[in-house]
Design an enzyme around this catalytic site. Sequence first.
Site, PDB file in Angstrom:
ATOM      1  N   ARG A 137     -35.360  34.315 -12.857  1.00 16.69           N
ATOM      2  CA  ARG A 137     -36.006  33.079 -12.069  1.00 16.69           C
ATOM      3  C   ARG A 137     -37.510  32.992 -13.588  1.00 16.69           C
ATOM      4  O   ARG A 137     -38.058  33.452 -13.199  1.00 16.69           O
ATOM      5  CB  ARG A 137     -36.348  33.329 -10.546  1.00 16.69           C
ATOM      6  CG  ARG A 137     -36.965  32.454  -9.900  1.00 16.69           C
ATOM      7  CD  ARG A 137     -37.408  32.322  -8.049  1.00 16.69           C
ATOM      8  NE  ARG A 137     -39.101  32.517  -8.729  1.00 16.69           N
ATOM      9  CZ  ARG A 137     -39.672  33.529  -8.051  1.00 16.69           C
ATOM     10  NH1 ARG A 137     -39.226  33.933  -7.007  1.00 16.69           N
ATOM     11  NH2 ARG A 137     -40.928  33.650  -8.316  1.00 16.69           N
ATOM     12  N   GLU A 153     -44.183  31.559 -15.291  1.00 18.02           N
ATOM     13  CA  GLU A 153     -43.982  32.778 -15.916  1.00 18.02           C
ATOM     14  C   GLU A 153     -42.182  32.706 -15.866  1.00 18.02           C
ATOM     15  O   GLU A 153     -41.887  31.821 -15.213  1.00 18.02           O
ATOM     16  CB  GLU A 153     -43.822  34.035 -15.266  1.00 18.02           C
ATOM     17  CG  GLU A 153     -43.678  33.641 -13.388  1.00 18.02           C
ATOM     18  CD  GLU A 153     -44.022  35.310 -13.409  1.00 18.02           C
ATOM     19  OE1 GLU A 153     -44.271  35.928 -13.665  1.00 18.02           O
ATOM     20  OE2 GLU A 153     -44.164  35.482 -11.600  1.00 18.02           O
ATOM     21  N   ASN A 155     -39.853  35.316 -14.515  1.00 16.67           N
ATOM     22  CA  ASN A 155     -39.198  37.203 -13.913  1.00 16.67           C
ATOM     23  C   ASN A 155     -37.982  37.746 -14.469  1.00 16.67           C
ATOM     24  O   ASN A 155     -37.001  36.884 -13.994  1.00 16.67           O
ATOM     25  CB  ASN A 155     -39.439  36.150 -12.765  1.00 16.67           C
ATOM     26  CG  ASN A 155     -41.045  36.135 -12.123  1.00 16.67           C
ATOM     27  OD1 ASN A 155     -41.502  36.718 -12.204  1.00 16.67           O
ATOM     28  ND2 ASN A 155     -40.674  34.956 -12.005  1.00 16.67           N
ATOM     29  N   SER A 160     -37.544  37.924  -6.302  1.00 12.43           N
ATOM     30  CA  SER A 160     -37.243  37.806  -4.737  1.00 12.43           C
ATOM     31  C   SER A 160     -36.311  35.923  -4.535  1.00 12.43           C
ATOM     32  O   SER A 160     -36.687  34.809  -4.904  1.00 12.43           O
ATOM     33  CB  SER A 160     -39.085  37.089  -4.082  1.00 12.43           C
ATOM     34  OG  SER A 160     -39.205  36.721  -4.422  1.00 12.43           O
ATOM     35  N   LYS A 335     -46.007  39.641 -18.857  1.00 12.96           N
ATOM     36  CA  LYS A 335     -46.705  38.460 -19.478  1.00 12.96           C
ATOM     37  C   LYS A 335     -47.438  37.889 -20.951  1.00 12.96           C
ATOM     38  O   LYS A 335     -47.509  36.529 -21.465  1.00 12.96           O
ATOM     39  CB  LYS A 335     -47.961  38.305 -18.702  1.00 12.96           C
ATOM     40  CG  LYS A 335     -48.305  38.525 -17.179  1.00 12.96           C
ATOM     41  CD  LYS A 335     -47.479  36.912 -16.709  1.00 12.96           C
ATOM     42  CE  LYS A 335     -47.540  37.208 -15.056  1.00 12.96           C
ATOM     43  NZ  LYS A 335     -46.295  37.980 -14.601  1.00 12.96           N
ATOM     44  N   LYS A 389     -54.367  36.595 -17.039  1.00 17.62           N
ATOM     45  CA  LYS A 389     -53.270  37.977 -16.128  1.00 17.62           C
ATOM     46  C   LYS A 389     -53.301  38.990 -16.906  1.00 17.62           C
ATOM     47  O   LYS A 389     -53.114  38.830 -17.980  1.00 17.62           O
ATOM     48  CB  LYS A 389     -51.915  36.279 -16.398  1.00 17.62           C
ATOM     49  CG  LYS A 389     -51.489  35.116 -15.854  1.00 17.62           C
ATOM     50  CD  LYS A 389     -50.566  34.516 -15.682  1.00 17.62           C
ATOM     51  CE  LYS A 389     -50.898  33.767 -14.962  1.00 17.62           C
ATOM     52  NZ  LYS A 389     -49.140  32.804 -15.392  1.00 17.62           N
ATOM     53  N   GLU A 393     -46.742  41.954 -11.467  1.00 18.44           N
ATOM     54  CA  GLU A 393     -46.082  41.470 -11.050  1.00 18.44           C
ATOM     55  C   GLU A 393     -46.092  41.432  -9.735  1.00 18.44           C
ATOM     56  O   GLU A 393     -46.974  42.288  -9.212  1.00 18.44           O
ATOM     57  CB  GLU A 393     -44.551  41.762 -11.223  1.00 18.44           C
ATOM     58  CG  GLU A 393     -43.669  41.535 -12.888  1.00 18.44           C
ATOM     59  CD  GLU A 393     -43.746  39.939 -13.086  1.00 18.44           C
ATOM     60  OE1 GLU A 393     -43.392  39.103 -12.477  1.00 18.44           O
ATOM     61  OE2 GLU A 393     -44.515  40.022 -14.647  1.00 18.44           O
ATOM     62  N   GLY A 394     -45.016  40.568  -9.165  1.00 15.53           N
ATOM     63  CA  GLY A 394     -44.905  40.266  -7.138  1.00 15.53           C
ATOM     64  C   GLY A 394     -46.422  39.440  -6.888  1.00 15.53           C
ATOM     65  O   GLY A 394     -46.921  39.418  -5.252  1.00 15.53           O
ATOM     66  N   ARG A 476     -41.671  26.693  -3.967  1.00 13.13           N
ATOM     67  CA  ARG A 476     -42.687  27.902  -3.287  1.00 13.13           C
ATOM     68  C   ARG A 476     -44.120  26.772  -2.623  1.00 13.13           C
ATOM     69  O   ARG A 476     -44.170  26.151  -4.137  1.00 13.13           O
ATOM     70  CB  ARG A 476     -43.432  29.035  -3.610  1.00 13.13           C
ATOM     71  CG  ARG A 476     -41.967  30.278  -3.055  1.00 13.13           C
ATOM     72  CD  ARG A 476     -42.471  31.377  -4.221  1.00 13.13           C
ATOM     73  NE  ARG A 476     -42.800  31.299  -5.927  1.00 13.13           N
ATOM     74  CZ  ARG A 476     -43.059  32.274  -6.398  1.00 13.13           C
ATOM     75  NH1 ARG A 476     -43.549  33.163  -5.997  1.00 13.13           N
ATOM     76  NH2 ARG A 476     -43.214  31.469  -7.533  1.00 13.13           N
TER      77      ARG A 476
HETATM   78  P1  ADP Z   1     -46.708  37.224 -10.503  1.00 12.17           P
HETATM   79  O1  ADP Z   1     -45.795  37.647 -11.711  1.00 12.17           O
HETATM   80  O2  ADP Z   1     -47.347  38.011 -10.277  1.00 12.17           O
HETATM   81  O3  ADP Z   1     -46.148  35.984  -9.656  1.00 12.17           O
HETATM   82  P2  ADP Z   1     -47.701  34.385 -11.743  1.00 12.17           P
HETATM   83  O4  ADP Z   1     -48.218  34.249 -13.050  1.00 12.17           O
HETATM   84  O5  ADP Z   1     -46.369  34.360 -11.558  1.00 12.17           O
HETATM   85  O6  ADP Z   1     -47.426  35.740 -12.247  1.00 12.17           O
HETATM   86  O7  ADP Z   1     -49.071  33.788 -11.223  1.00 12.17           O
HETATM   87  C1  ADP Z   1     -49.198  33.784  -9.872  1.00 12.17           C
HETATM   88  C2  ADP Z   1     -49.362  32.726  -9.087  1.00 12.17           C
HETATM   89  O8  ADP Z   1     -50.675  31.804  -9.647  1.00 12.17           O
HETATM   90  C3  ADP Z   1     -47.987  32.056  -9.315  1.00 12.17           C
HETATM   91  O9  ADP Z   1     -47.724  31.927  -8.474  1.00 12.17           O
HETATM   92  C4  ADP Z   1     -49.259  30.684  -9.343  1.00 12.17           C
HETATM   93  O10 ADP Z   1     -49.525  29.894  -7.852  1.00 12.17           O
HETATM   94  C5  ADP Z   1     -50.601  31.011  -9.461  1.00 12.17           C
HETATM   95  N1  ADP Z   1     -50.336  30.484 -10.928  1.00 12.17           N
HETATM   96  C6  ADP Z   1     -50.318  31.592 -12.181  1.00 12.17           C
HETATM   97  N2  ADP Z   1     -49.836  31.232 -13.666  1.00 12.17           N
HETATM   98  C7  ADP Z   1     -50.448  29.690 -13.371  1.00 12.17           C
HETATM   99  C8  ADP Z   1     -51.182  28.590 -13.564  1.00 12.17           C
HETATM  100  N3  ADP Z   1     -51.251  28.642 -15.285  1.00 12.17           N
HETATM  101  N4  ADP Z   1     -51.552  27.370 -13.776  1.00 12.17           N
HETATM  102  C9  ADP Z   1     -51.914  27.540 -12.292  1.00 12.17           C
HETATM  103  N5  ADP Z   1     -51.577  28.187 -11.473  1.00 12.17           N
HETATM  104  C10 ADP Z   1     -50.832  29.606 -11.518  1.00 12.17           C
HETATM  105 MG    MG Z   2     -43.759  36.813 -12.172  1.00 10.26          MG
HETATM  106 MG    MG Z   3     -44.620  34.355 -10.410  1.00 11.26          MG
END
Ligand code: ADP
Ligand code: MG
Ligand code: MG
Length: 500
Positions: A137, A153, A155, A160, A335, A389, A393-394, A476
């Site tokens: 995803r 990102e 995944n 999920s 990441k 970051k 994950e998660g 979401r």
């Molecule tokens: P994970 O793998 O834990 O889901 P993400 O990179 O998706 O990590 O980050 C989790 C959440 O943080 C995302 O769903 C989003 O809401 C927020 N987020 C992550 N990166 C950004 C970004 N560059 N700008 C704004 N919000 C972000």
């Molecule tokens: Mg992720």
């Molecule tokens: Mg994410």
Amino acid sequence: MEIQDGIAVEPISDLHSIDPELVEKMAYDALVWSSLHGLVVGDRSVERSGRIPGLGMVHAPFALLPTAFPESHWKQACEVAPIFNELVDRVSLESQFLQEALSRTKKVDAFTSKLLDIHSKMLEMNKKEEIRLGLHRSDYMLDEQTKLLLQIELNTISCSFPGLGCLVSDLHRNLLKHYGEYLGLHSKRIPSNAAASQFADALFKAWVQYDNPRAVVMIVVQGDERNMYDQHWLCASLKEKYPLLHSDTYLYQILNNTHNVSTIRKTLAEIDEEGKLQPDGTLLVGSQAIAVVYFRAGYGPVDYPSESEWRARLLVEQSSAVKCPSISYQLVGTKKIQQELAKPNVLERFLDSKEDIAKLRKCFAGLWSLDDKDVVGKAIEEPGLFVMKPQREGGGNNIYGDDIRETLLRLQKEGTEEDAAYILMQRIFPIVSPTYLMRDGICHKDCAISELGIYGAYLRNKEKIIMNDQCGYLLRTKVSSSDEGGVAAGFAVLDSIYLT
Ligand code: ADP
Ligand code: MG
Ligand code: MG
């Protein structure tokens, strides 16, 4: 007013102007619909709801109405899905690249280090994955100011909501069929979403490639999983898949009346206890041969509380079962690798088509390693423009705002290699709009932002690509005052898109 497909397209009506009585009616209907159609999760207030199906169910949190999303950006996100699938596969084969890119991170992040150890062991064994299955995803936010669709990102493990996400699209379509007239909205503007059956189809096809009619699909699960119905939707679809008359395996299934593919659910601890390898590499769990291992756990340190879980992960990796994902696919989704792939001239190493490369690069946000002193300086000055970051994950792991400044200053002061555990990313600011969020039977209005996830499935056997498709989507939506928003964590809700 713009006209598309013969339907007048208006921006989604101003939510402030919707009659509260109508909202109440729709909310009631939506709750009934969710209960009748399995748009449910385990209720956290019921103790055994994460272990026993049918016990303590509550509707999944959802947005009452779909969220407006520009059709051009939607098409863009769909178009790059197969290219990202192909990229993951190509990068996964470059073991040297993965090991090198993660070598500094390995020293300071025990979890990444454990994954890399398994990866190294597979290299030593000269283990080849001929059948490779990816259920991915890719997540995006639409930056309001630049109007750019930017990837959050990609995944590659445990994505999920392929099961519940498509139900939300159905729910929204259903509501608009009944109430769309009053809202000036048409159900046809919600794109079809078959994520669950398409993912099940990919698992089925992987099972066929494995070619042992008696083997099953094993889902690796957490012991306590309140999101189990999302997973059960895929199993149900897998069980109902009817065979096509074009291969021996299918014929076997018809002749023996075993056309359905069974799934079993096991935790990593159970796999350690019950699993073994046969001399030919077949993975047995109990007496059951496993064709495909689909991980819905194992993406973070919490899933490996002891050496037992790591042994199970290694056992699976050593086996001939199709892994979704393999250890190298999982590493491609870190990441750190995302940040390495965004460096100039790196995509060129993995993809041939210049157009494809340009399409991917267009959706890359700014990504930096903490080696970049200028960027670290900028992030200390203006932390609000960045997200920091770790390799996790998660949800719930990122660092925002003043915490970024504090963490960066601490890392500078300590001068250790701990900085290699993190990356910095440009913060994306999507449009904020009022939304009705439904949680625990209560409808509440708040300002929200949305993140679009596009599912993708990739299956190949040696040189033959059997599947490389975009497979539905997930929106979401979370209250805009929250930095991060997991659906399970309680900030975000499941949503679908209304094309504008
Ligand atoms: P994970 O793998 O834990 O889901 P993400 O990179 O998706 O990590 O980050 C989790 C959440 O943080 C995302 O769903 C989003 O809401 C927020 N987020 C992550 N990166 C950004 C970004 N560059 N700008 C704004 N919000 C972000
Ligand atoms: Mg992720
Ligand atoms: Mg994410």
